[in-house]
Structures are given as C-alpha cells and as structure tokens.
Scaffold this active site. Structure first.
Site, PDB file in Angstrom:
ATOM      1  N   LEU A 141      19.917  35.774  72.880  1.00  0.00           N
ATOM      2  CA  LEU A 141      19.766  34.851  73.995  1.00  0.00           C
ATOM      3  C   LEU A 141      20.852  33.795  73.851  1.00  0.00           C
ATOM      4  O   LEU A 141      21.222  33.421  72.737  1.00  0.00           O
ATOM      5  CB  LEU A 141      18.386  34.184  73.979  1.00  0.00           C
ATOM      6  N   ASP A 142      21.355  33.306  74.974  1.00  0.00           N
ATOM      7  CA  ASP A 142      22.338  32.236  74.926  1.00  0.00           C
ATOM      8  C   ASP A 142      21.764  31.027  74.196  1.00  0.00           C
ATOM      9  O   ASP A 142      20.539  30.832  74.149  1.00  0.00           O
ATOM     10  CB  ASP A 142      22.759  31.826  76.336  1.00  0.00           C
ATOM     11  N   LYS A 143      22.637  30.210  73.676  1.00  0.00           N
ATOM     12  CA  LYS A 143      22.233  29.036  72.903  1.00  0.00           C
ATOM     13  C   LYS A 143      21.159  28.212  73.605  1.00  0.00           C
ATOM     14  O   LYS A 143      20.178  27.789  72.991  1.00  0.00           O
ATOM     15  CB  LYS A 143      23.465  28.168  72.638  1.00  0.00           C
ATOM     16  N   ARG A 241      23.073  34.461  84.680  1.00  0.00           N
ATOM     17  CA  ARG A 241      23.816  33.280  85.109  1.00  0.00           C
ATOM     18  C   ARG A 241      24.947  33.652  86.061  1.00  0.00           C
ATOM     19  O   ARG A 241      25.157  32.983  87.082  1.00  0.00           O
ATOM     20  CB  ARG A 241      24.353  32.549  83.876  1.00  0.00           C
TER      21      ARG A 241
END
Length: 321
Positions: A141-143, A241
């Site tokens: 998962l992205d930060k 996104r």
C-alpha cells in the site's frame, strides 16, 4: 562510493527485463532500489545510459552500475528490527493480516530506511527475511494509504499467495473520498498505465502501458464530493489514484495526482470545509476489504477494516455542507 562489478548478459538471461535481471544478479538489493538506480541514470548498458526498467536485455550486453553512494543503498541485511506497533487483524501459523496506518512505508527504500512495516515485522518475526527478499510481503500500500495487508509467515504461504495475486483470485476493495459528483452510480475505468515519461516517480494513463482495470460504485454523495467503493481487477502502482484523476474525480488530499482540483467547485464550500480539505495531508484512500482462499487450508477468508478516524472526520465535515 560502492563499486559493483560489470556484468555480462548470459544466454539464459536474454530477453528478460533489465530490472528483473539485475534483481537476480544482485539479490542483496531490492527490486525497488534497482529501479531507483535505473530511473536515476545509474545503469549503463553497452556504454549507454538506460532509464527504462522494462528494457529487454540481450545476450552479450555489458551492464554497469556507476556512482552508487552508500546513502543510496539499503541492503536486506541492514534493515533494523524496530518495536513499531502494528494493528494485527488476524494471525495464524501461516499468514498475518494487518490494518496499516497512514504515514507508514511498507518496505525500506531510498529515504525510508526505518519506521516501515518490514522493520516492525523483523522485530516480531526475526526469521521472516528467510522467506524471501520481501520478507513475506506479497502486496503493498502507498505510504499514506491505510488499510488491510496480508503477509506470509512461511515459504509455502508466500508462494501460494503470490500465485493467487497473479491469477487475480484476491478481492481487494477500497473506500475513497473524491472530488465531484458522478452522473451514474457505478462505472469502470479500463485504461492501461505506465510510468510517466517526464515525471519518473509518477504513473500515468498511456496506450503503451500495462492493462489496468478499476471498478467503482458510489456509496454516498455530498455537495461537491463523493464517497466511492473501489474494486481492483489489476494492481498497478498508484492505480486508483491515477484512474480516478483520469476521469476527473481525483482523491481528496492526493497532492501528487489531483492537479488543480484543490480549488474544485470552491464556491460550493464554506471556509471551514475548504481549509480542512487543503489541510488534509494524505490521499483519502483506505483498503477496507480483503477476501481470498487461505494459502494453506484453502478456506475462504474475508477481513474488513473500519474507516480510520481522519476519513470519518472528513465525511462528518462533508455532511455538514
């Protein structure tokens, strides 16, 4: 400066991606780190700088890596175990499911050597690096994306989970707050994605990219925003996104992809709401549901993670206006 000996592509390596071959030739370095070197012009193939990780290598080519500083390296053996809290949703002998917090990188890399999920895993399970270079991590998962992640604790579980993800047998659902209202209650974005030509840390929709499919449905509408439930058929980097921005519904708080939408329909917003949106410092994205067959027992498993407090507060403010 670190010196890495030049490498010559062998017959059995011909036709593979440059980043893949380097990850096999240099197993002490992560693939993301190798990609970083390629994108930053550190890799030379037959005396020409190569900035394409996907470049296919050819038998006999000479690969050189130049000017690598010690600060640009994060080896697996250098990762430090850290006593970092993890929100564990489920655990057995083979797998671990966590609810990842925001502002937390999954795997150490350039600029993020500590405070990651992997640092926390090494503290709890010191031998987990023996499973793979990724230490049992089969998804990322992205930060600043919160929510569910599954981690393998055994080699068998790791291999089977990788196979399930590759065969797209894993159901991953996300909650997101986006700009704008939709004309229909559900839809699909079927647009290929690749790394941006100019902005190398960005992803973009482009016909030369890899297949990327995102399904979405509207859960709730506000005056100038919507809450959507998103289901991924593919799992490209930054897919949600990029796809939501592509259809002009970027995620609230997404500084990377929302473009000029920070002032989206500002006439419809109160000062309180506008200021809150401007101060919301991460993409409003949460991995809420994970469903798959257990990699060892083959029992159907499903986990849900409630929305985090910051997104709940965002929804509460959106409901006021």
């Amino acid at each position: 400066m670190v010196i890495i000996k030049p490498m010559i592509v062998q017959v059995h390596q011909s036709g593979y991606r440059l980043d893949y071959i380097l990850s096999k030739l240099l197993p002490q370095y992560s693939r993301s780190q190798i990609k970083h070197w390629i994108l930053n012009k550190k890799v030379v193939v037959n005396n020409q700088v190569s900035t394409l990780p996907r470049k296919k290598v050819v038998y006999g080519e000479l690969i050189e890596i130049k000017y690598i500083n010690n600060n640009d390296i994060c080896k697996s053996e250098d990762i430090v175990p850290q006593n970092i809290p993890l929100n564990i949703i489920y655990e057995d002998n083979d797998i671990l499911v966590i609810n990842k917090a925001s502002n937390m990188v999954v795997h150490p890399g350039i600029g993020h050597y500590q405070g990651t999920v992997l640092n926390a895993l090494l503290y709890r399970y010191p031998s987990i690096l023996k499973i793979s270079k990724q230490a049992g991590i089969v998804q990322r998962l992205d930060k600043d994306t919160t929510g569910l992640m599954i981690i393998a604790k055994t080699v068998s579980a790791y291999d089977n989970l990788l196979r399930s993800f590759k065969l797209r047998k894993v159901v991953k659902e996300y909650d997101a707050i986006v700009y704008g209202k939709f004309t229909s209650n559900a839809g699909v974005v079927n647009q290929p994605m690749r790394r941006h030509f100019a902005k190398r840390t960005f992803m973009s929709v482009h016909y030369t990219g890899k297949s990327a499919v995102t399904y979405y449905s509207v859960v709730e509408e506000f005056k100038a925003h919507s809450r959507v439930r998103i289901n991924l058929k593919t799992g490209r980097t930054h897919q949600i996104r990029v796809h939501m921005a592509y259809i002009n519904h970027p995620l609230v708080g997404d500084q990377k992809y929302k473009g000029n939408f920070s002032v989206f329909d500002i006439k419809k917003m109160s000062d309180e709401l506008n200021n809150y949106l401007l101060d919301f410092n991460r993409q409003a994205l949460h991995a809420c549901t994970l469903q798959l067959l257990h990699p060892i027992t083959q029992v159907q498993m499903k986990w849900n993670a409630p929305l985090p407090q910051d997104i709940l507060q965002l929804i509460a403010i959106l409901k006021k206006y």
